[in-house]
Structure formats: structure tokens, C-alpha cells
Design a protein around this motif. Sequence first.
Motif, PDB file in Angstrom:
ATOM      1  N   PHE A 125      78.334  98.185  36.599  1.00 37.58           N
ATOM      2  CA  PHE A 125      77.444  98.607  35.516  1.00 37.58           C
ATOM      3  C   PHE A 125      76.957 100.002  35.893  1.00 37.58           C
ATOM      4  O   PHE A 125      76.071 100.161  36.730  1.00 37.58           O
ATOM      5  CB  PHE A 125      76.281  97.612  35.390  1.00 37.58           C
ATOM      6  CG  PHE A 125      75.230  97.986  34.384  1.00 37.58           C
ATOM      7  CD1 PHE A 125      75.556  98.230  33.064  1.00 37.58           C
ATOM      8  CD2 PHE A 125      73.886  98.060  34.745  1.00 37.58           C
ATOM      9  CE1 PHE A 125      74.579  98.553  32.128  1.00 37.58           C
ATOM     10  CE2 PHE A 125      72.899  98.364  33.825  1.00 37.58           C
ATOM     11  CZ  PHE A 125      73.245  98.613  32.513  1.00 37.58           C
ATOM     12  N   ARG A 185      76.287 104.394  35.036  1.00 31.28           N
ATOM     13  CA  ARG A 185      75.967 105.426  34.060  1.00 31.28           C
ATOM     14  C   ARG A 185      77.236 106.184  33.696  1.00 31.28           C
ATOM     15  O   ARG A 185      78.033 106.536  34.566  1.00 31.28           O
ATOM     16  CB  ARG A 185      74.924 106.402  34.622  1.00 31.28           C
ATOM     17  CG  ARG A 185      73.545 105.819  34.787  1.00 31.28           C
ATOM     18  CD  ARG A 185      72.510 106.925  35.040  1.00 31.28           C
ATOM     19  NE  ARG A 185      72.846 107.726  36.207  1.00 31.28           N
ATOM     20  CZ  ARG A 185      72.494 107.435  37.456  1.00 31.28           C
ATOM     21  NH1 ARG A 185      71.809 106.339  37.718  1.00 31.28           N
ATOM     22  NH2 ARG A 185      72.818 108.237  38.459  1.00 31.28           N
ATOM     23  N   ARG A 192      75.391 103.524  29.553  1.00 33.42           N
ATOM     24  CA  ARG A 192      76.050 102.732  30.596  1.00 33.42           C
ATOM     25  C   ARG A 192      77.359 102.143  30.080  1.00 33.42           C
ATOM     26  O   ARG A 192      77.559 101.966  28.879  1.00 33.42           O
ATOM     27  CB  ARG A 192      75.129 101.585  31.024  1.00 33.42           C
ATOM     28  CG  ARG A 192      73.786 102.030  31.610  1.00 33.42           C
ATOM     29  CD  ARG A 192      73.901 102.340  33.060  1.00 33.42           C
ATOM     30  NE  ARG A 192      72.641 102.778  33.637  1.00 33.42           N
ATOM     31  CZ  ARG A 192      72.311 102.565  34.910  1.00 33.42           C
ATOM     32  NH1 ARG A 192      73.143 101.907  35.706  1.00 33.42           N
ATOM     33  NH2 ARG A 192      71.168 103.017  35.381  1.00 33.42           N
ATOM     34  N   ASN A 243      70.986 107.881  29.796  1.00 39.08           N
ATOM     35  CA  ASN A 243      71.155 106.675  30.614  1.00 39.08           C
ATOM     36  C   ASN A 243      72.162 105.710  29.990  1.00 39.08           C
ATOM     37  O   ASN A 243      72.091 104.494  30.175  1.00 39.08           O
ATOM     38  CB  ASN A 243      69.814 105.956  30.845  1.00 39.08           C
ATOM     39  CG  ASN A 243      69.879 104.973  32.017  1.00 39.08           C
ATOM     40  OD1 ASN A 243      70.542 105.226  33.020  1.00 39.08           O
ATOM     41  ND2 ASN A 243      69.202 103.840  31.901  1.00 39.08           N
ATOM     42  N   THR A 290      66.197 106.884  35.957  1.00 34.70           N
ATOM     43  CA  THR A 290      67.034 105.784  35.479  1.00 34.70           C
ATOM     44  C   THR A 290      66.219 104.510  35.309  1.00 34.70           C
ATOM     45  O   THR A 290      66.667 103.568  34.667  1.00 34.70           O
ATOM     46  CB  THR A 290      68.198 105.524  36.460  1.00 34.70           C
ATOM     47  OG1 THR A 290      67.669 105.259  37.753  1.00 34.70           O
ATOM     48  CG2 THR A 290      69.112 106.734  36.520  1.00 34.70           C
TER      49      THR A 290
END
Length: 572
Positions: free
Chosen positions: A416, A418, A445, A443, A500
Motif C-alpha cells: 500500500f 504512495r 495510494r 497522498n 502522510t
Amino acid sequence: MQTPKPIDLAAFYANPDRSVAVLNYNARFITSIFDLVNSQELASFVRLFLDEQRDKVPADADPAGTFNLVSPETYLDTVKAILTDQPNATRQFPASEVLASIEDLYSYYRTYLRVATMTVRQNDVVSSEFMTIDQHFNDLVIRLYRTIEEKLQGHANHVYRQISAGSSACVLLEQVKWPEPAGYEKLKNIRFISRLMLRPPMMLHTKSNKRKGLFTATKVNPLDNFQGTEDDWFCYPAKIGESLAYIYFHRDYLASGIALANLFQLADSQEIAGQKPDLVLLFGTPGVASDDQPENGHYFYDAANGIYVGQVPYNDQTTYFGYMKKMCLTLHNLHMIAEKKLPIHGSMVKITFANGKTKTVVFFGDSGAGKSESIEALQNVADEEIVNIETIFDDMGSFTLADGKLYAQGTETGAFVRLDDLSSEVAFNNMDRGVYMNPEQKNARVIIPANTWSRIVAHHEIDMWVYANNYDDAIGIHRFTDQESAKATFVAGKRKALGTTDEVGMSTTFFANPFGPVQEQAATKPVIDAVFDQLFHDDVYVGEIYTHLGNDKSQDKLNESARELLQVLLKM
């Protein structure tokens, strides 16, 4: 504008506030386009669509002459007239206006995450055919759309695009019997996901795109407040490292629930039948008034049954996938600490060099320290000296002491990450497997598969462990010669936060891991001591790499640090 109420029929659920729709093929499976246009499900969705369109129509528009202001009944009667080639089908409204509205309806439907479900019972042939059944529905939806489109425009399309018209994903559900302890009876009828089909690349959008705060302990078992039913809850049985987790979630969290398939191994039905889990998560259920940070999430250790129970409340903030992932990892890490294993917040890679050598490196640090970036930089500067870099774990693993040796194990089968942290090569090569979260936002993902479960839980020897130092202005890497200095650096968990999470600026986190060690520091400290004793006894390289990301984010400086790391590895 007030958000319309959800549609909640036996065969169709749609929540416009969360852009989630659920199709229940057991309750009703539509076999023809005429069944579809005459269905209560489509009529309800058209009503929802028109309610939202009315706010976009100019105030002085003529209700009798504007197609998006008609009643759902008139709207569908027009569609049926077009399908059956009635001569006066578009007498009241221009064909171009009707076509534009149909295009908008079709696009609006596809903005929803549409998950089809089927419940399988023993000896039911649907278990091997669920994807075929779902594909039939997708073909039906796109055929209806194209038939209307081509009739209105008066000619066949010149270009056809095969998209996910009906559903974004399809899940096969089944009842699984497991020995529910007293107090867990509420979970008995909630169906487990046994098979799951995704149509990537999946672009999911949630109301929140950042995680805040910590998960904390509660004195009340979250099962006490659980009110879910088999109609609105599902369970994703996961193998998180070597922990067995039953992840229960409300259907409005299906974006997070199905994204788990790219992150944690889905446990097979035979593996979970009759098995009590190590971890239970209830995602979308209220906590208790006495809990601190009630908007975040809590965990409870059920000592009588040996189960860690997590709870995350239903609110807009927790729609961010990081809440589901990090609560799962917190529960797993608490379980690891109880097993005298040390949770590691970091990434582990096995590097194969052109000279035939292999080395395993663990990059350690809290969010934004530069773990993933260091691996990318190493790949960038390697030229032909590195043949392959295998990811053992991407975010969380654990160190295990066994038979007088120290080993590392992974937790997740996926990553997972960025989007900004990925090279274009990695991002595009994995597009056909990826689940993207809010790709147009800061941010953003993506969740991509990384390795097999059997591979990540194997015992891997450790050649190097480096702290990702993003705050000092130095360049290169540094090896600790003193055990206490090394331990102090790792335990302090210092970093310059990059936004983040909800943190900004310099911060410290116990052992750089707010997902278990922070909550149970007293129990974690003796495990840390034992690990460092073994590392220095075995003369393992323990150091830090200067990523520079908290300062000027210079790629040149990070690459220079990666070059020094590469040279050290080649000489080991």
C-alpha cells in the motif's frame, strides 16, 4: 443539497453518500435487457439519479420540456419506447437531450463501487461459475446502454470500449462455522468472503485520504456494542503474517473491504472452518462513551478467549483505507508482542547481485522516513550490478528468535504505497493489478500484490538493518559500533513528518511503530533488548541511511546515499 437516502432493496443496495452499491444475485438475477428496464432496482436508481440531476438543471427550465425533470416513470417509459422502436419515442424531448441524459445516468452508475454478491451453499455449482454469472450481467448492462445509444444516434458505434459496465467486483459468500465464544454469537450469521474477483485497474474514491491519531485500548469488548446483521455486514478472513484474522466490515466500507484482497492473503474456507481466530476486527461499529478519541478506533484483549478485538467507528474519516490496514496491523503486532516477536515498521528486500551474492536488507522507520524511496534509489543507481530485488515485506514485519538465531518474517502479501513514491515503470507495470485510492489527490495510494504468503512468512536471515534517517543533513550510510547507541536511535523513532498522517515537523514515536509497540511499550522493551543482543552477537550490520527527505528531498543526495549502501553490500 441534502444527500438522498440509500436504496435498500433485497437485490440492490446503493448509498450515494459513500458511492457504494451492492447487487445480490441470489435475491434476483436479471437475464435480459427487458427484465432490467422493467426492474424495481433500475427504477429506484433512476429516481436517485434524477433527484441529483434536478439540482443541476437551471431554475427557469421548463419541467415539461426538460428530460432530467421528468418522473422516473416517464423516464423509463421513454427508454422502453426507444428500445421497442416506437415512432413517437422522442417526440416530447430531442433525441440528443435524451442521449445526453442516458450518458449521464450510465456514467453516474459507474461512479459507484459496484460489488455483486452470491451466497454459495454446499454442493452448489455456483462456486465455480460465479465469474461467468457476473460477466453475463456486465454484458447485459453494456448491451442495454449500447442499444439505446445507437438507436438514439441513428447509427452503430465506430469504436467500442469494453469496460466494467455492471459491476466493479464480484464476491462469493458462504456461511462458515467457527467456535464462537460466549459473547460472539452476534457474528454467527455474517457471511464470509470465500472467493473474490476484481476488475482492475480499480479507481476508488473515499471521503477521507489521511489517517489521524492512534488506536488505543478500551476496557469494553467491542462485541458488546455490535449491532450488525448478515444483511449489512461481511467478513474477510485474512492471514496476516501467521495470525488468523476475521475482518468484519459494514457494506459501506466495501472499498476498503475488497481492497484487502491485494494486501492480505484471503484464507481458504477449509483453513478457517472450526478455527477460532487470533484477531477480530469490527469496522463500522460504535465504541463506548468512556473511550478516548471515540472517532478513531480501539482494541481490546479478550484474555479469556485469547482474541484481540479491534473496533473502528462509522464516520467519514475512517473511509480512508489506512484505518482498516493499520488497525489490522496493530492487532497483529499486539499478537506478535505477546508471542515474544518484535514488530518491525519497515520494508525488507532480498537483493540478488550480478556476482551471484544475495543479501537481505531491512529498512526501518515511521511513515515518510524514506524506506520505499531508499529501495527505489537503490534500483536507480544499481546499473547492472543488481539482478533482482524481491520484496519480503513492504510496511510491517516481525523479527523472530528461534533456535539461537534471528529471523525476519513478513505480514502483507501486497504493498500500500504512495503513487508519488513509485517510479513510472513500477506504476505502469502494475496498473492491470492495482487498486487505486483517490488517485487525483495528494497522498494518492495504490495497493498492488507483491509476494506470496508462503514466501513472506518463511524465516529469512538478516544481513543488514538500517534506520531511515530523514532529518540529519548527512549523506551516505553509517554503521553503529555501539549496541546501546544503535538501540537508542531505533527506540527513539525520530523523523521529520511529511504530512502522510496528521503529523507535521519533527516527531518521535517509540520504536518508530505506532501500531502495537507504542501501545504496549513495557511488553515490547524486553523483546527489543533480546533482538539487539542477538544482532550484535551475530555481527549483523546495524546502521542508518540518510534519506534527506525531511530537508530538501533531493533525489541526488538520496541516490548518493544509495550508492554508498550498494558498495557496502557488495563488499559484505
